[in-house]
Scaffold this motif. Structure first.
Motif, PDB file in Angstrom:
ATOM      1  N   ALA A   8       0.880  -1.039   0.080  1.00  0.00           N
ATOM      2  CA  ALA A   8      -0.141   0.089  -0.139  1.00  0.00           C
ATOM      3  C   ALA A   8       0.845   1.092  -0.051  1.00  0.00           C
ATOM      4  CB  ALA A   8      -0.973  -0.029   1.188  1.00  0.00           C
ATOM      5  N   LYS A   9       1.816   1.260   0.699  1.00  0.00           N
ATOM      6  CA  LYS A   9       2.621   2.387   0.800  1.00  0.00           C
ATOM      7  C   LYS A   9       3.784   2.363  -0.501  1.00  0.00           C
ATOM      8  CE  LYS A   9       3.302   2.331   5.899  1.00  0.00           C
ATOM      9  NZ  LYS A   9       2.657   3.776   5.949  1.00  0.00           N
ATOM     10  N   LEU A  10       4.181   1.420  -0.935  1.00  0.00           N
ATOM     11  CA  LEU A  10       4.657   1.409  -2.107  1.00  0.00           C
ATOM     12  C   LEU A  10       3.956   1.960  -3.303  1.00  0.00           C
ATOM     13  CD1 LEU A  10       7.130   0.217  -3.838  1.00  0.00           C
ATOM     14  CD2 LEU A  10       5.926  -1.689  -4.084  1.00  0.00           C
ATOM     15  N   LEU A  11       2.573   1.654  -3.372  1.00  0.00           N
ATOM     16  CA  LEU A  11       1.787   2.412  -4.564  1.00  0.00           C
ATOM     17  C   LEU A  11       1.754   3.801  -4.123  1.00  0.00           C
ATOM     18  CD1 LEU A  11      -0.135   1.851  -6.889  1.00  0.00           C
ATOM     19  CD2 LEU A  11      -1.796   1.486  -5.126  1.00  0.00           C
ATOM     20  N   VAL A  12       1.459   4.472  -3.073  1.00  0.00           N
ATOM     21  CA  VAL A  12       1.681   5.613  -2.819  1.00  0.00           C
ATOM     22  C   VAL A  12       3.120   6.299  -3.395  1.00  0.00           C
ATOM     23  CG1 VAL A  12       1.854   7.721  -0.943  1.00  0.00           C
ATOM     24  CG2 VAL A  12       0.313   5.600  -0.829  1.00  0.00           C
ATOM     25  N   GLU A  13       4.095   5.537  -2.927  1.00  0.00           N
ATOM     26  CA  GLU A  13       5.500   6.251  -3.704  1.00  0.00           C
ATOM     27  C   GLU A  13       5.498   6.158  -5.287  1.00  0.00           C
ATOM     28  OE1 GLU A  13       7.912   7.315  -2.003  1.00  0.00           O
ATOM     29  OE2 GLU A  13       6.819   6.921  -0.083  1.00  0.00           O
ATOM     30  N   VAL A  14       4.747   5.119  -5.826  1.00  0.00           N
ATOM     31  CA  VAL A  14       4.918   5.131  -7.148  1.00  0.00           C
ATOM     32  C   VAL A  14       3.858   6.135  -7.844  1.00  0.00           C
ATOM     33  CG1 VAL A  14       3.951   3.555  -9.362  1.00  0.00           C
ATOM     34  CG2 VAL A  14       5.248   2.620  -7.455  1.00  0.00           C
ATOM     35  N   ARG A  15       2.838   6.506  -7.221  1.00  0.00           N
ATOM     36  CA  ARG A  15       1.948   7.458  -7.397  1.00  0.00           C
ATOM     37  C   ARG A  15       2.674   8.908  -7.348  1.00  0.00           C
ATOM     38  NH1 ARG A  15      -2.361   5.610  -4.525  1.00  0.00           N
ATOM     39  NH2 ARG A  15      -3.911   4.622  -6.080  1.00  0.00           N
ATOM     40  N   GLY A  16       3.348   9.075  -6.419  1.00  0.00           N
ATOM     41  CA  GLY A  16       4.494  10.202  -6.293  1.00  0.00           C
ATOM     42  C   GLY A  16       5.448  10.568  -7.222  1.00  0.00           C
ATOM     43  N   GLY A  17       5.716   9.372  -8.069  1.00  0.00           N
ATOM     44  CA  GLY A  17       6.501   9.700  -9.064  1.00  0.00           C
ATOM     45  C   GLY A  17       8.067   8.664  -8.779  1.00  0.00           C
ATOM     46  N   ALA A  18       7.974   7.942  -7.562  1.00  0.00           N
ATOM     47  CA  ALA A  18       9.194   6.917  -7.635  1.00  0.00           C
ATOM     48  C   ALA A  18       8.806   5.864  -8.065  1.00  0.00           C
ATOM     49  CB  ALA A  18       9.245   6.819  -5.844  1.00  0.00           C
ATOM     50  N   GLY A  19       9.790   5.444  -8.976  1.00  0.00           N
ATOM     51  CA  GLY A  19       9.444   3.974  -9.877  1.00  0.00           C
ATOM     52  C   GLY A  19      10.704   3.293 -10.060  1.00  0.00           C
ATOM     53  N   HIS A  20      11.761   3.582  -9.539  1.00  0.00           N
ATOM     54  CA  HIS A  20      13.035   2.845  -9.818  1.00  0.00           C
ATOM     55  C   HIS A  20      13.170   1.809  -8.609  1.00  0.00           C
ATOM     56  CE1 HIS A  20      17.120   1.690 -10.395  1.00  0.00           C
ATOM     57  NE2 HIS A  20      17.014   2.116 -11.844  1.00  0.00           N
ATOM     58  N   ILE A  21      13.513   0.479  -9.177  1.00  0.00           N
ATOM     59  CA  ILE A  21      13.659  -0.443  -7.815  1.00  0.00           C
ATOM     60  C   ILE A  21      14.410  -0.367  -6.859  1.00  0.00           C
ATOM     61  CG2 ILE A  21      14.131  -3.030  -7.959  1.00  0.00           C
ATOM     62  CD1 ILE A  21      12.472  -3.352 -10.413  1.00  0.00           C
ATOM     63  N   GLN A  22      15.740   0.074  -7.352  1.00  0.00           N
ATOM     64  CA  GLN A  22      16.759   0.257  -6.250  1.00  0.00           C
ATOM     65  C   GLN A  22      16.378   1.223  -5.438  1.00  0.00           C
ATOM     66  OE1 GLN A  22      19.417  -2.070  -5.938  1.00  0.00           O
ATOM     67  NE2 GLN A  22      19.156  -0.814  -3.690  1.00  0.00           N
ATOM     68  N   ASP A  23      15.831   2.350  -5.886  1.00  0.00           N
ATOM     69  CA  ASP A  23      15.433   3.430  -4.971  1.00  0.00           C
ATOM     70  C   ASP A  23      14.240   3.057  -3.916  1.00  0.00           C
ATOM     71  OD1 ASP A  23      17.328   5.134  -6.111  1.00  0.00           O
ATOM     72  OD2 ASP A  23      15.661   6.028  -7.569  1.00  0.00           O
ATOM     73  N   LEU A  24      13.345   2.234  -4.475  1.00  0.00           N
ATOM     74  CA  LEU A  24      12.459   1.739  -3.568  1.00  0.00           C
ATOM     75  C   LEU A  24      12.830   0.926  -2.482  1.00  0.00           C
ATOM     76  CD1 LEU A  24       9.557   1.487  -6.429  1.00  0.00           C
ATOM     77  CD2 LEU A  24       9.709   3.139  -4.505  1.00  0.00           C
ATOM     78  N   ALA A  25      13.798  -0.194  -3.046  1.00  0.00           N
ATOM     79  CA  ALA A  25      14.400  -0.957  -2.182  1.00  0.00           C
ATOM     80  C   ALA A  25      15.021  -0.141  -1.044  1.00  0.00           C
ATOM     81  CB  ALA A  25      15.172  -1.973  -2.814  1.00  0.00           C
ATOM     82  N   ASP A  26      15.919   0.707  -1.433  1.00  0.00           N
ATOM     83  CA  ASP A  26      16.587   1.485  -0.074  1.00  0.00           C
ATOM     84  C   ASP A  26      15.521   2.029   0.547  1.00  0.00           C
ATOM     85  OD1 ASP A  26      18.766   0.757  -1.438  1.00  0.00           O
ATOM     86  OD2 ASP A  26      19.290   2.519  -2.505  1.00  0.00           O
ATOM     87  N   ARG A  27      14.443   2.650   0.126  1.00  0.00           N
ATOM     88  CA  ARG A  27      13.594   3.361   0.953  1.00  0.00           C
ATOM     89  C   ARG A  27      12.815   2.604   2.084  1.00  0.00           C
ATOM     90  NH1 ARG A  27      10.194   8.099  -2.199  1.00  0.00           N
ATOM     91  NH2 ARG A  27      12.282   8.405  -2.862  1.00  0.00           N
TER      92      ARG A  27
END
Length: 225
Positions: A8-27
């Motif tokens: 659910a939080k990941l979807l919020v991040e994608v909506r906000g423009g974050a989409g790169h896998i490594q960046d999301l993994a770090d976050r």
């Protein structure tokens, strides 16, 4: 944080423009493979489109192609319960947008916050179209905001048709934002008869943390075949 909460939080991040896998993994402090699995689950549920190295949220047009035959069947059935001359409220969504297309030749008043429904009815000579004014939320093309809620206070419709990202017998309608859950609740109570349009992929599905309780009599229109 369990997997459902993380997605659910990941979807919020994608909506906000974050989409790169490594960046999301770090976050989220998980491995890239975990993020890939999460994005694959979100893609299967129709919320995002996988791209090279990440994901973007699905647009309404992308979602409209998912379970298209089922949505069309539900839309036709919903159109049949509407009587000429009625005031009908249509929530934003793909199935409600298909319902709007079936109403273009009918003598009705249609109130909506959905861009898809607006476009389907804009040139109809028979429908009196009332557009709820506010802020257009992308990518689901819904008009939202306090002005929409204020306008709904002055409407006493015959029927309202709600869409859903998920439907729980215990909790009601699942929405991607608190703002939309409030809006759906106002719509639910603005008409004498309430309907929820949900294809079978939405039944028991809980992709988000925001809910609209179905605390009045209503009819769920779906297809189980």
């Amino acid at each position: 944080m369990n997997a459902r909460e993380r997605r659910a939080k990941l979807l919020v991040e994608v909506r906000g423009g974050a989409g790169h896998i490594q960046d999301l993994a770090d976050r989220f402090r998980v491995s890239p493979s975990t993020i890939r699995r999460d994005l694959s689950m979100l893609a299967q549920d129709g919320h995002v489109v996988r791209t090279y190295g990440g994901a973007v949220e699905r647009s309404v047009r992308d979602k409209n192609n998912l379970h298209a035959a089922e949505k069309e069947e539900i839309a036709r059935a919903a159109a049949e319960v509407i009587q000429d001359g009625e005031v009908v409220v249509l929530d934003a969504g793909t199935t409600t947008g298909r319902l709007a297309a079936h109403l273009a030749h009918r003598e009705l008043t249609v109130v909506t916050n959905g861009l898809t429904a607006i476009l389907a009815l804009a040139e109809s000579p028979a429908v009196e179209l009332i557009v709820l004014g506010g802020r257009l939320r992308q990518p689901n093309e819904a008009i939202v905001g306090p002005t929409v809620l204020e306008q709904l206070r002055h409407i006493g419709a015959d029927r309202v048709f709600l869409g859903a990202d998920g439907l729980s017998e215990q909790r009601g309608l699942c929405s991607p934002s608190l703002e939309q859950s409030h809006l759906k609740y106002a719509m639910l109570h603005c008409a004498r008869n309430a309907y929820v349009l949900a294809d079978r992929s939405k039944l028991g599905h809980e992709p988000f943390h925001y809910w609209t309780p179905l605390d009045r009599s209503h009819t769920v229109m779906t297809n189980l075949s």
